[in-house]
Motif scaffolding. Structure first.
Motif, PDB file in Angstrom:
ATOM      1  N   TYR A  77       0.825  -1.204   0.000  1.00 57.43           N
ATOM      2  CA  TYR A  77       0.000   0.000   0.000  1.00 57.43           C
ATOM      3  C   TYR A  77       0.867   1.265   0.000  1.00 57.43           C
ATOM      4  N   PRO A  78       1.703   1.448  -1.021  1.00 48.56           N
ATOM      5  CA  PRO A  78       2.605   2.613  -1.033  1.00 48.56           C
ATOM      6  C   PRO A  78       1.856   3.940  -1.045  1.00 48.56           C
ATOM      7  N   ASP A  79       0.723   4.019  -1.753  1.00 46.61           N
ATOM      8  CA  ASP A  79      -0.023   5.279  -1.812  1.00 46.61           C
ATOM      9  C   ASP A  79      -0.545   5.673  -0.437  1.00 46.61           C
ATOM     10  N   LEU A  80      -1.002   4.687   0.327  1.00 49.91           N
ATOM     11  CA  LEU A  80      -1.511   4.973   1.668  1.00 49.91           C
ATOM     12  C   LEU A  80      -0.407   5.515   2.566  1.00 49.91           C
ATOM     13  N   PHE A  81       0.736   4.863   2.565  1.00 52.01           N
ATOM     14  CA  PHE A  81       1.809   5.307   3.464  1.00 52.01           C
ATOM     15  C   PHE A  81       2.419   6.631   2.996  1.00 52.01           C
ATOM     16  N   ASP A  82       2.463   6.872   1.700  1.00 50.94           N
ATOM     17  CA  ASP A  82       2.919   8.175   1.220  1.00 50.94           C
ATOM     18  C   ASP A  82       1.975   9.273   1.689  1.00 50.94           C
ATOM     19  N   GLN A  83       0.669   8.978   1.667  1.00 50.79           N
ATOM     20  CA  GLN A  83      -0.288   9.991   2.102  1.00 50.79           C
ATOM     21  C   GLN A  83      -0.265  10.174   3.612  1.00 50.79           C
ATOM     22  N   LEU A  84      -0.031   9.105   4.364  1.00 50.92           N
ATOM     23  CA  LEU A  84       0.143   9.258   5.811  1.00 50.92           C
ATOM     24  C   LEU A  84       1.299  10.194   6.109  1.00 50.92           C
ATOM     25  N   ARG A  85       2.389  10.030   5.377  1.00 48.28           N
ATOM     26  CA  ARG A  85       3.549  10.902   5.585  1.00 48.28           C
ATOM     27  C   ARG A  85       3.193  12.357   5.286  1.00 48.28           C
ATOM     28  N   ALA A  86       2.473  12.571   4.184  1.00 47.34           N
ATOM     29  CA  ALA A  86       2.117  13.933   3.797  1.00 47.34           C
ATOM     30  C   ALA A  86       1.134  14.556   4.782  1.00 47.34           C
ATOM     31  N   THR A  87       0.122  13.806   5.185  1.00 48.42           N
ATOM     32  CA  THR A  87      -0.866  14.322   6.139  1.00 48.42           C
ATOM     33  C   THR A  87      -0.230  14.556   7.496  1.00 48.42           C
ATOM     34  N   ALA A  90       1.235  17.837   8.177  1.00 51.15           N
ATOM     35  CA  ALA A  90       0.312  18.952   8.358  1.00 51.15           C
ATOM     36  C   ALA A  90      -0.376  18.919   9.714  1.00 51.15           C
ATOM     37  N   ILE A  91      -0.778  17.731  10.172  1.00 52.99           N
ATOM     38  CA  ILE A  91      -1.455  17.596  11.465  1.00 52.99           C
ATOM     39  C   ILE A  91      -0.905  16.363  12.173  1.00 52.99           C
ATOM     40  N   PRO A  92      -1.010  16.302  13.502  1.00 49.94           N
ATOM     41  CA  PRO A  92      -0.563  15.102  14.215  1.00 49.94           C
ATOM     42  C   PRO A  92      -1.450  13.904  13.870  1.00 49.94           C
ATOM     43  N   ILE A  93      -0.822  12.751  13.714  1.00 49.34           N
ATOM     44  CA  ILE A  93      -1.543  11.483  13.548  1.00 49.34           C
ATOM     45  C   ILE A  93      -1.100  10.563  14.673  1.00 49.34           C
ATOM     46  N   THR A  94      -2.049  10.111  15.461  1.00 49.82           N
ATOM     47  CA  THR A  94      -1.753   9.247  16.607  1.00 49.82           C
ATOM     48  C   THR A  94      -2.434   7.899  16.409  1.00 49.82           C
ATOM     49  N   LEU A  95      -1.703   6.838  16.695  1.00 46.37           N
ATOM     50  CA  LEU A  95      -2.215   5.478  16.507  1.00 46.37           C
ATOM     51  C   LEU A  95      -2.138   4.701  17.813  1.00 46.37           C
ATOM     52  N   ASN A 118       5.363   9.781   9.815  1.00 52.14           N
ATOM     53  CA  ASN A 118       4.748  10.833  10.635  1.00 52.14           C
ATOM     54  C   ASN A 118       3.528  10.343  11.408  1.00 52.14           C
ATOM     55  N   VAL A 119       3.576   9.098  11.838  1.00 47.87           N
ATOM     56  CA  VAL A 119       2.520   8.529  12.678  1.00 47.87           C
ATOM     57  C   VAL A 119       3.110   8.261  14.053  1.00 47.87           C
ATOM     58  N   ASP A 120       2.479   8.827  15.078  1.00 46.20           N
ATOM     59  CA  ASP A 120       2.933   8.654  16.458  1.00 46.20           C
ATOM     60  C   ASP A 120       2.229   7.440  17.061  1.00 46.20           C
ATOM     61  N   LEU A 121       2.964   6.337  17.203  1.00 43.46           N
ATOM     62  CA  LEU A 121       2.418   5.129  17.802  1.00 43.46           C
ATOM     63  C   LEU A 121       2.533   5.218  19.321  1.00 43.46           C
TER      64      LEU A 121
END
Length: 444
Positions: A77-87, A90-95, A118-121
């Motif tokens: 899923y390269p498109d998904l992870f590329d978009q996670l990095r881009a998003t 811009a804003i925090p992403i917490t998992l 850029n996902v904070d686990l």
């Protein structure tokens, strides 16, 4: 940090279950998820995205182990992870980890790997965020489910009952699904609660896998079974000479219809004969099964119910959180795949639903035919924000075409005429100092 920002708006999703063996690798909502992340990338507000557990289906991988599963995910899923990095720029992403991706809490390597995107686990059971002068409690919810609870969070060798079910049933379904007449077996992960799986399998076999000639040959008998039972009783009364009028009247009416009447009469006779045999056999079978059940109960074999109430354990957990931390306005969880809002002690219990396909059981209008399981998508995002009156909880539905047209046959539609489900997401609700109150408009 989001914890220090009272005006932060929280967007919550959960239960994506991305990944798994073979057919489970297909993510039906991938385009919608990427589009949603693209929108968050350009959002003009102080926001944070919280993925509240089961982002990935790591349990459903059985051919790779540990962090090597993450390599498979990024390759697929390269498109998904590329978009996670881009998003995430811009804003925090917490998992938060869920039960299906509990391994995220077991290996510190996942923290670093996700940070690259850029996902904070957060390797914890729960976390808290501030909204206005109140707080939100987030947890996936599996710790309230005895079949999926981990006594030792982060232990990669702990395997609750749910783990064995998913590695032995769900993963195998992903490997076998494309062998059927239709690629449906992979949807076993959408069947909740799991005790519905046998009925779902029977339904899909009957309406999808059974030889069509055999299916259409037995449908009339199954449709008329209930009527046949009544006729069998009446036939017995007629033979015994107790009450002959119903049979005599029926014979007279059918006799006036010529060949059509003869065909109907033959069909009824066959149905009545079979129903009569089944009724006779049912009497001893009933007593044997009842005695067996009483014996099983004495030994307490089934004292532990595998079915977990979809709401009460979470309401109880919410009451504890609200009592310990009175500033908490919302208890937000996922896990059960059932979006909903419930008032608990003047605050809100909120379920963030799932992005997987959902299946809605509908019984047929007559006879003893298998139930029909209607599929739907309820791709929902929960938005929690500070408003002048308190804390607002809103559901946004991400539009996705219904799969019903492709997955429900004409036979199934006719047999459940008027019973097609129309699932809806909850309306907007607000938690005030005086307690929750619904807003006048719906969120969808």
């Amino acid at each position: 940090m989001a914890d220090d920002a009272d005006d932060t708006v929280y967007y919550v999703i959960s239960d994506l279950h991305i990944g798994g063996d073979e057919q489970l690798a297909t993510v039906d909502f991938l385009d919608e998820l990427v589009a949603f992340l693209e929108r968050l990338e350009t959002i003009e507000e102080d926001a944070e995205l919280l993925i509240n557990g089961d982002a990935f289906g790591l349990w459903e991988f059985t051919e790779v182990d540990g962090p090597a599963k993450f390599d498979v995910l990024t390759e697929r899923y390269p498109d998904l992870f590329d978009q996670l990095r881009a998003t995430g720029e811009a804003i925090p992403i917490t998992l938060l980890p869920g039960n299906h991706d509990n391994e995220l809490a077991a290996y510190d390597e996942y923290v670093d790997r996700l940070a690259e995107y850029n996902v904070d686990l957060v390797q914890s059971e729960s976390l808290t965020r501030r909204v206005g002068d109140r707080t939100i409690h987030f947890e996936h919810g599996h710790q309230q489910d005895p079949n999926n609870r981990f006594e030792d969070l982060g232990n990669p060798y702990e395997t609750p009952i749910g783990y064995h079910y998913n590695t032995q049933v769900t993963s195998r379904a992903g490997r076998l699904s494309d062998r059927g007449r239709f690629n449906w077996l992979k949807d076993v992960q959408a069947v909740t609660p799991t005790e519905r799986v046998p009925r779902w399998l029977l339904s899909k076999y009957f309406y999808r896998e059974m030889n069509p000639l055999l299916r259409y040959a037995i449908i009339p008998f199954l449709l008329l079974f209930n009527v046949s039972v009544v006729l069998a009783v009446l036939a017995g009364l007629d033979v015994a000479g107790i009450w002959t009028m119903p049979v005599a009247t029926t014979d007279a009416v059918l006799g006036q219809l010529g060949l059509v009447g003869e065909a109907v009469h033959f069909l009824l006779v066959v149905n009545v004969a079979i129903a009569g045999v089944l009724l006779l056999a049912a009497v001893p079978v009933y007593f044997v099964l009842r005695d067996l059940g009483e014996t099983v109960d004495r030994f307490g074999v089934f004292e532990t119910d595998l079915t977990v109430d979809p709401e009460e354990p979470y309401a109880a957990a919410a009451r504890e959180v609200f009592a310990d931390r009175p500033e908490t306005a919302v208890f937000c969880y996922g896990h059960t795949h059932r979006p909903g809002v419930t008032e608990v002690d003047g605050r809100l219990l909120v379920n963030s639903g799932t992005w997987l396909k959902r299946l809605h059981r509908r019984d047929v209008v007559a006879g003893v035919l298998p139930p029909v399981f209607y599929p739907s998508y309820q791709l929902c995002v929960v938005r929690i924000s500070d408003v002048p009156d308190g804390v607002a909880v809103e559901y946004e539905e991400i539009e996705k075409p219904s799969p019903t047209a492709n997955e429900i046959t004409l036979t199934e539609r006719l047999l459940t005429l008027g019973r097609k489900p129309t699932p809806e997401l909850p309306d907007r609700s607000i938690v005030t100092d005086a307690g929750p109150e619904p807003a006048p408009e719906a969120s969808n």
